[in-house]
Scaffold this motif. Structure first.
Motif, mmCIF file in Angstrom:
data_model
loop_
_atom_site.group_PDB
_atom_site.id
_atom_site.type_symbol
_atom_site.label_atom_id
_atom_site.label_comp_id
_atom_site.label_asym_id
_atom_site.label_seq_id
_atom_site.Cartn_x
_atom_site.Cartn_y
_atom_site.Cartn_z
ATOM 1 N N VAL A 100 9.517 3.725 -9.217
ATOM 2 C CA VAL A 100 9.011 3.954 -10.509
ATOM 3 C C VAL A 100 8.320 2.879 -10.776
ATOM 4 O O VAL A 100 7.245 3.043 -11.590
ATOM 5 N N VAL A 102 5.902 1.551 -9.196
ATOM 6 C CA VAL A 102 4.362 1.735 -8.839
ATOM 7 C C VAL A 102 3.900 3.246 -9.435
ATOM 8 O O VAL A 102 2.945 3.612 -9.002
ATOM 9 N N HIS A 103 4.825 3.720 -10.287
ATOM 10 C CA HIS A 103 4.361 5.222 -10.596
ATOM 11 C C HIS A 103 3.869 6.056 -9.339
ATOM 12 O O HIS A 103 3.123 6.960 -9.580
ATOM 13 N N GLY A 104 4.798 6.163 -8.420
ATOM 14 C CA GLY A 104 4.911 6.872 -7.329
ATOM 15 C C GLY A 104 5.670 8.125 -7.248
ATOM 16 O O GLY A 104 6.039 8.607 -6.101
ATOM 17 N N GLU A 105 6.205 8.600 -8.256
ATOM 18 C CA GLU A 105 7.061 9.591 -8.335
ATOM 19 C C GLU A 105 6.847 10.784 -7.677
ATOM 20 O O GLU A 105 7.626 11.386 -6.938
ATOM 21 N N GLU A 106 5.433 11.048 -8.015
ATOM 22 C CA GLU A 106 4.980 12.547 -7.267
ATOM 23 C C GLU A 106 4.745 12.469 -5.683
ATOM 24 O O GLU A 106 4.688 13.553 -5.191
ATOM 25 N N ARG A 111 12.832 13.190 -6.362
ATOM 26 C CA ARG A 111 12.493 12.538 -7.508
ATOM 27 C C ARG A 111 13.599 11.363 -7.526
ATOM 28 O O ARG A 111 14.730 11.479 -7.249
ATOM 29 N N TYR A 183 2.130 7.684 -0.591
ATOM 30 C CA TYR A 183 1.816 6.669 -1.467
ATOM 31 C C TYR A 183 0.606 5.794 -0.805
ATOM 32 O O TYR A 183 -0.469 5.536 -1.660
ATOM 33 N N MET A 190 -4.325 1.876 -7.491
ATOM 34 C CA MET A 190 -3.109 1.290 -7.780
ATOM 35 C C MET A 190 -3.053 -0.279 -7.137
ATOM 36 O O MET A 190 -1.724 -0.631 -6.654
ATOM 37 N N TRP A 197 4.769 -4.201 -3.627
ATOM 38 C CA TRP A 197 5.384 -3.023 -3.071
ATOM 39 C C TRP A 197 5.415 -2.888 -1.685
ATOM 40 O O TRP A 197 6.588 -2.451 -1.032
#
Length: 260
Positions: A100, A102-106, A111, A183, A190, A197
């Motif tokens: 979450v 690092v906005h790496g959900e995809e 999920r 990622y 990023m 991270w």
């Protein structure tokens, strides 16, 4: 104390138990302070597990002077056997926090909202299986004249719980590594969070490895039985369980999830 019945296959070391009881108390107190300071409540399982370790080794101190005492034996067995399952719960939540942050959900195969729940459910099942097996083993250590071998049943239930824990942890490591690779290959936009991270992912891998080694040791210990080398000698417990779990606590204190 004059009793002809002994639960233990060796005399528990008083100095070793006392030293690690103090060490676990100290590192658990330090984690409590860190949680209070950072307000990261999802790290509470680390404190719970550390406190259980402290109680477990304190109980071994009580066992030193009387190896026929059932109460302290059960306490030390359960409170040293179960904490790694609790530590694993925090590790699962840390991965979700990293994804979450690092906005790496995809890039995650699961999920984040489901990732923690999925592995926690397996963790809880493993916890209860091992706890139930430990209870049966404790009952079996005093049962005589019964046709049902509680100790043997408890042993194999514990083994089943440990194997389940290893499988769950293995799947978690695959999930973490899959996210890591996906990622990393899409990291160009990023770079501002790269250092933190990458460092925390390596900490997760290392802590997971320590717990995995400990779980494998426990499986071998129970499979070889109460007359096997691992259960008739004390040093393997301290080398392959105690030191490793203390290492996990120290690791997460100096590389705290608050860094993400």
């Amino acid at each position: 104390n004059g009793s002809n019945y002994f639960i233990w296959k060796y005399l528990p070391s008083l100095p070793a138990a006392a030293i690690f009881a103090l060490l676990f108390f100290a590192i658990t107190a330090a984690h409590s302070w860190k949680i209070y300071k950072t307000r990261l409540w999802f790290c509470i399982p680390i404190v719970v597990g550390g406190f259980m370790e402290f109680i477990g080794y304190a109980a071994r101190i009580a066992c030193h002077n009387d190896t026929s005492k059932l109460g302290p034996y059960i306490i030390q067995q359960m409170f040293i056997l179960l904490p790694p399952v609790i530590f694993a719960a925090s590790i699962y939540m840390v991965l979700g926090r990293i994804i979450v942050a690092v906005h790496g959900e995809e890039y995650s195969p699961i999920r984040p909202s489901r990732l923690t729940k999925t592995f926690l459910i397996g963790d809880i099942v493993s916890f209860y299986i091992q706890g139930g097996g430990g209870g049966l083993t404790a009952v079996g250590s005093r049962s005589t004249g019964s046709n049902f071998n509680f100790a043997l049943a408890g042993k194999w239930i514990i083994i089943g719980g440990l194997v389940l824990q290893i499988v769950i942890f293995g799947l978690f490591c695959v999930t973490a590594r899959t996210f890591h690779k996906r990622y990393e290959s899409n990291l160009a936009s990023m770079t501002t969070v790269w250092g933190e991270w990458k460092q925390m992912m390596h900490i997760l891998y290392f802590a997971s490895g320590l717990i995995m080694i400990r779980s494998l040791f426990r499986v071998v210990e129970y499979v070889t039985g109460e007359d096997g080398y691992l259960m008739t000698h004390e040093w393997p417990l301290f080398v392959f369980d105690t030191v490793l779990m203390f290492g996990v606590l120290v690791l997460f204190f100096f590389y705290h999830p608050s860094l993400i």
